[in-house]
Design an enzyme around this catalytic site. Structure first.
Site, PDB file in Angstrom:
ATOM      1  N   GLU A  27       0.840  -1.199   0.000  1.00  0.00           N
ATOM      2  CA  GLU A  27       0.000   0.000   0.000  1.00  0.00           C
ATOM      3  C   GLU A  27       0.872   1.245   0.000  1.00  0.00           C
ATOM      4  O   GLU A  27       1.955   1.253   0.600  1.00  0.00           O
ATOM      5  CB  GLU A  27      -0.907  -0.009   1.249  1.00  0.00           C
ATOM      6  CG  GLU A  27      -1.787   1.245   1.336  1.00  0.00           C
ATOM      7  CD  GLU A  27      -2.919   1.135   2.363  1.00  0.00           C
ATOM      8  OE1 GLU A  27      -3.007   0.110   3.061  1.00  0.00           O
ATOM      9  OE2 GLU A  27      -3.699   2.108   2.450  1.00  0.00           O
ATOM     10  N   ASN A  72      -6.708   1.451   2.550  1.00  0.00           N
ATOM     11  CA  ASN A  72      -7.487   2.692   2.609  1.00  0.00           C
ATOM     12  C   ASN A  72      -7.052   3.700   1.544  1.00  0.00           C
ATOM     13  O   ASN A  72      -7.850   4.521   1.084  1.00  0.00           O
ATOM     14  CB  ASN A  72      -7.343   3.331   4.001  1.00  0.00           C
ATOM     15  CG  ASN A  72      -7.893   2.438   5.105  1.00  0.00           C
ATOM     16  OD1 ASN A  72      -8.689   1.552   4.855  1.00  0.00           O
ATOM     17  ND2 ASN A  72      -7.463   2.679   6.338  1.00  0.00           N
ATOM     18  N   ASN A 172     -12.212  -1.063  -1.021  1.00  0.00           N
ATOM     19  CA  ASN A 172     -11.555  -1.536   0.195  1.00  0.00           C
ATOM     20  C   ASN A 172     -12.349  -1.120   1.426  1.00  0.00           C
ATOM     21  O   ASN A 172     -12.692   0.063   1.571  1.00  0.00           O
ATOM     22  CB  ASN A 172     -10.147  -0.918   0.294  1.00  0.00           C
ATOM     23  CG  ASN A 172      -9.423  -1.327   1.565  1.00  0.00           C
ATOM     24  OD1 ASN A 172      -9.025  -2.482   1.709  1.00  0.00           O
ATOM     25  ND2 ASN A 172      -9.267  -0.400   2.503  1.00  0.00           N
ATOM     26  N   GLU A 173     -12.668  -2.079   2.285  1.00  0.00           N
ATOM     27  CA  GLU A 173     -13.283  -1.815   3.596  1.00  0.00           C
ATOM     28  C   GLU A 173     -14.347  -0.716   3.522  1.00  0.00           C
ATOM     29  O   GLU A 173     -14.312   0.253   4.291  1.00  0.00           O
ATOM     30  CB  GLU A 173     -12.212  -1.435   4.632  1.00  0.00           C
ATOM     31  CG  GLU A 173     -11.248  -2.565   4.921  1.00  0.00           C
ATOM     32  CD  GLU A 173     -10.322  -2.330   6.107  1.00  0.00           C
ATOM     33  OE1 GLU A 173     -10.248  -1.186   6.604  1.00  0.00           O
ATOM     34  OE2 GLU A 173      -9.666  -3.290   6.531  1.00  0.00           O
ATOM     35  N   TYR A 244      -6.844  -8.687  11.796  1.00  0.00           N
ATOM     36  CA  TYR A 244      -5.647  -8.296  12.543  1.00  0.00           C
ATOM     37  C   TYR A 244      -5.861  -8.695  13.992  1.00  0.00           C
ATOM     38  O   TYR A 244      -6.933  -8.435  14.552  1.00  0.00           O
ATOM     39  CB  TYR A 244      -5.442  -6.779  12.475  1.00  0.00           C
ATOM     40  CG  TYR A 244      -5.132  -6.259  11.083  1.00  0.00           C
ATOM     41  CD1 TYR A 244      -3.856  -6.380  10.544  1.00  0.00           C
ATOM     42  CD2 TYR A 244      -6.111  -5.633  10.312  1.00  0.00           C
ATOM     43  CE1 TYR A 244      -3.562  -5.897   9.270  1.00  0.00           C
ATOM     44  CE2 TYR A 244      -5.827  -5.152   9.035  1.00  0.00           C
ATOM     45  CZ  TYR A 244      -4.552  -5.282   8.518  1.00  0.00           C
ATOM     46  OH  TYR A 244      -4.257  -4.804   7.266  1.00  0.00           O
ATOM     47  N   GLU A 292      -6.185  -9.090   3.875  1.00  0.00           N
ATOM     48  CA  GLU A 292      -5.345  -8.433   4.894  1.00  0.00           C
ATOM     49  C   GLU A 292      -5.393  -9.316   6.130  1.00  0.00           C
ATOM     50  O   GLU A 292      -6.487  -9.588   6.649  1.00  0.00           O
ATOM     51  CB  GLU A 292      -5.858  -7.030   5.221  1.00  0.00           C
ATOM     52  CG  GLU A 292      -5.707  -6.062   4.065  1.00  0.00           C
ATOM     53  CD  GLU A 292      -6.085  -4.615   4.422  1.00  0.00           C
ATOM     54  OE1 GLU A 292      -5.934  -4.214   5.592  1.00  0.00           O
ATOM     55  OE2 GLU A 292      -6.534  -3.911   3.501  1.00  0.00           O
ATOM     56  N   GLN A 353       1.399  -5.632   6.070  1.00  0.00           N
ATOM     57  CA  GLN A 353       1.736  -5.363   4.688  1.00  0.00           C
ATOM     58  C   GLN A 353       3.085  -6.012   4.392  1.00  0.00           C
ATOM     59  O   GLN A 353       3.461  -6.915   5.133  1.00  0.00           O
ATOM     60  CB  GLN A 353       1.739  -3.858   4.467  1.00  0.00           C
ATOM     61  CG  GLN A 353       0.340  -3.275   4.758  1.00  0.00           C
ATOM     62  CD  GLN A 353       0.141  -1.841   4.335  1.00  0.00           C
ATOM     63  OE1 GLN A 353       1.015  -1.192   3.787  1.00  0.00           O
ATOM     64  NE2 GLN A 353      -1.062  -1.311   4.603  1.00  0.00           N
TER      65      GLN A 353
HETATM   66  O1  AHR Z   1      -3.098  -2.410   6.460  1.00  0.00           O
HETATM   67  C1  AHR Z   1      -3.415  -1.190   7.064  1.00  0.00           C
HETATM   68  C2  AHR Z   1      -4.860  -0.778   6.826  1.00  0.00           C
HETATM   69  O2  AHR Z   1      -5.693  -1.675   7.517  1.00  0.00           O
HETATM   70  C3  AHR Z   1      -5.369  -0.840   5.419  1.00  0.00           C
HETATM   71  O3  AHR Z   1      -5.078   0.311   4.692  1.00  0.00           O
HETATM   72  C4  AHR Z   1      -6.846  -0.967   5.611  1.00  0.00           C
HETATM   73  O4  AHR Z   1      -7.480  -1.651   4.560  1.00  0.00           O
HETATM   74  C5  AHR Z   1      -6.981  -1.679   6.938  1.00  0.00           C
HETATM   75  O5  AHR Z   1      -7.863  -1.025   7.786  1.00  0.00           O
END
Ligand code: AHR
Length: 502
Positions: A27, A72, A172-173, A244, A292, A353
């Site tokens: 990203e 994002n 994305n999201e 995450y 992710e 990432q």
């Molecule tokens: O990976 C960091 C961020 O986490 C990404 O930009 C987003 O998609 C997620 O919230």
């Protein structure tokens, strides 16, 4: 000492492990791109500005697919800014991470990076501030074969051959209020559906990923997936999932059970997708793109003042440069076991990432590059866990966690690749105090030889790797025995074992 037994039924495979299981997110965030993969002034940079010290580590990591340019970031990105002569590219305010985007790196540089890394590109399109028209234009730029404006622009920029990008993320999201162009489920579903239909009018064979909810904890989770798939079941191929785990908001035993957390989330998404499939009387199964996943000290990030002062728009600032502990590597190894256990439905997964930003690889601007603790389970998995995943039936003691109650002490997955005649056993001892004697009956798969056994068994779960001490946490050889197809070994408390089999 606790005992654990594993048995594998060769006639009951879970599913083929897609090559795209070992992906990453690249990203435009912090120093992932700038001074991460791309730094023209770096002593190791090639003529494209790509750091070759990082490239070597990326190849060792075993990256098979790379999602780009966000995250994002994509939701306020104009992809045209990043192509053509560099000196003519505009500088822009980047809203997602509050920085200045120079656009020195863009789509063509990313494709060159993928070529060198031998990774498939997976593009995300902006459905925050844009829509169908821009999706068609970028598709024409990347894949166009006829005499059209955007395909010709690509050619004029020195790239005669189309890039043939197969996988596309539809935004994305989009349920995250932090997202530029954040939408409710119905609005996103209509936009994603009409964009998907337009893209498939260009090329029926594209693989399209609809945004799932941004996280398990989102109030929208569940209803969001149901609404998006209900309106677009025939249009999309994948639903995305982002996971995450935050070590700072849980006890360590729960952290080591991150694979349990991942199982629960994946199973929830599968159940939701299949409920919609049943309602549509469809034989199609929606695939899952865990595009992710990682360990991230997210609460710490959310609690600090990021210097997002309105007059401060730095270029490639240090953002979210988490330093991973040995315990984090074990958690990540457990999450990987869970992904492989769902190989029948999880067909793409991207650790988020790649460099510097919650990343397995760290760099100094102008200086060194090194492996974080989390590099190791990923790279070993990518190297040895290929082919087909098998359900490892595990008989094991239980261990206590604050978050999930009692969970299996030992978690494992077995893989076998008919093509190469090789396989793997990945196993995690989640107990912080108890070793476990393991015996795994693998004769049914035809296992006759151990190629190599490695373990991450940290003497200090808080240990980290740094530029000065890059190998403080790393896998070491481990003693295992194999007799008549039965593998035996002992896993110390809090350890992740990887055995390559033949
Ligand atoms: O990976 C960091 C961020 O986490 C990404 O930009 C987003 O998609 C997620 O919230």
């Amino acid at each position: 000492m606790a005992n654990a037994r594993i048995s594998v039924d060769p006639d009951r495979p879970i599913g083929g492990i897609d090559r795209r299981m070992y992906g990453v997110l690249v990203e435009h965030l912090g120093r992932c791109v700038y001074t991460g993969i791309f730094e023209p002034d770096h002593p190791t940079a090639d003529e494209h500005g790509l750091r070759q010290d990082v490239m070597e580590l990326v190849r060792e990591l075993g990256v098979t697919i790379a999602r780009y340019p966000g995250g994002n970031f994509v939701s306020n990105y104009r992809w045209e800014d990043g192509v053509g002569p560099v000196q003519e590219r505009p500088r822009r305010l980047e809203l997602a991470w509050h920085s200045t985007e120079t656009n020195a790196f863009g789509l063509d540089e990313f494709m060159e990076w993928c070529r060198q890394a031998e990774a498939e590109p997976m593009m995300a399109i902006n459905l925050g501030t844009r829509g169908e028209e821009d999706a068609i234009n970028i598709l024409d730029y990347t894949n166009g074969e006829v005499d059209t404006e955007y395909a010709n622009k690509r050619r004029a920029n020195g790239h005669e051959e189309p890039y043939d990008v197969r996988m596309w993320c539809l935004g994305n999201e989009m349920d995250g209020p932090w997202q530029v162009g954040h939408k409710n489920a119905e609005d996103y579903a209509y936009l994603a559906g009409s964009t998907a239909r337009a893209m498939k009018m260009v090329d029926q064979s594209l693989e399209l990923v609809a945004c799932g909810s941004a996280a398990w904890e989102m109030p929208t989770f569940g209803d969001w997936e149901r609404t998006i798939l209900d309106l677009n079941y025939d249009e999309v191929d994948f639903i995305s999932m982002h996971r995450y785990v935050d070590p700072d908001v849980q006890d360590r035993a729960s952290l080591l059970a991150a694979g349990y957390d991942m199982d629960r989330f994946i199973d929830g998404v599968i159940a939701t997708a299949d409920a919609v499939g049943a309602k549509h009387r469809s034989d199609k199964k929606i695939k899952i793109s865990v595009d992710e996943w990682n360990v991230w000290r997210l609460a710490a990030w959310n609690s600090i003042e990021h210097g997002f002062a309105t007059d401060d728009w730095p270029e490639a600032p240090e953002r979210i440069e988490d330093v991973y502990t040995a315990a984090d590597a074990l958690a990540l190894g457990g999450m990987l076991i869970s992904l492989l256990r769902h190989a029948d439905r999880v067909k793409t997964a991207c650790i988020a990432q790649l460099v510097n930003v919650i990343a397995p690889i760290m760099t100094e601007k102008g200086g060194r590059a090194w492996r974080q603790t989390t590099f190791h389970p990923f790279s070993i998995g990518s190297r040895i866990a290929r082919g087909t995943a098998y359900d490892a039936v595990v008989s094991t003691a239980r261990t206590s966690t604050e978050r999930y109650g009692e969970v299996d002490q030992l978690d494992a997955v077995v893989t076998w690749d008919e093509g190469t005649g090789k396989g793997s056993l990945l196993a995690l001892n989640r107990s912080l105090t108890e070793p476990v004697d393991l015996s795994a009956a693998l004769a049914g798969l035809g296992v006759s030889r151990v190629v190599e056994a490695q373990i991450i068994a940290p003497d200090d779960l808080d240990a980290v790797n740094t530029a000065d001490d890059p190998d403080r946490v790393r896998p070491v050889p481990h003693e295992v025995s194999l007799a008549e197809g039965v593998l035996t070994t002992t896993l110390p408390p809090a350890s992740w074992l990887a055995v390559e089999l033949a």
